[in-house]
Design a protein around this motif. Structure first.
Motif: not given
Length: 73
Positions: A16, A19-20, A23-24, A43, A61-62, A65-66, A68-69
């Motif tokens: 995890i 992966y995080t 993304i950053y 973002c 952060h949310e 992550m969104n 990235a999707k």
């Protein structure tokens, strides 16, 4: 908790985190903007919401992550 369970959880945590971090790294490479948008965070990759790719969330952060999707990763 068994030793095997602890090893499994440690491995999951490492996955995890990796992966995080990736993304950053992408966010930094693309020079995305993280902006407050009313009660939420955005973002944004691109000049504006109509032409760019955006992710939203209750926290920065949310939103990342969104994003990235939405970006497809």
């Amino acid at each position: 908790m068994t030793k095997e369970d602890a090893i499994y959880l440690e491995h999951q945590s490492a996955m995890i985190n990796g992966y995080t971090n990736s993304i950053y790294n992408l966010i930094n490479t693309l020079r995305c903007k993280i902006l407050k948008d009313g009660e939420h965070w955005c973002c944004l990759y691109g000049e504006n919401l109509q032409e760019g790719i955006a992710g939203f969330g209750k926290t920065p952060h949310e939103s990342v992550m969104n994003f990235a999707k939405e970006f497809g990763i």
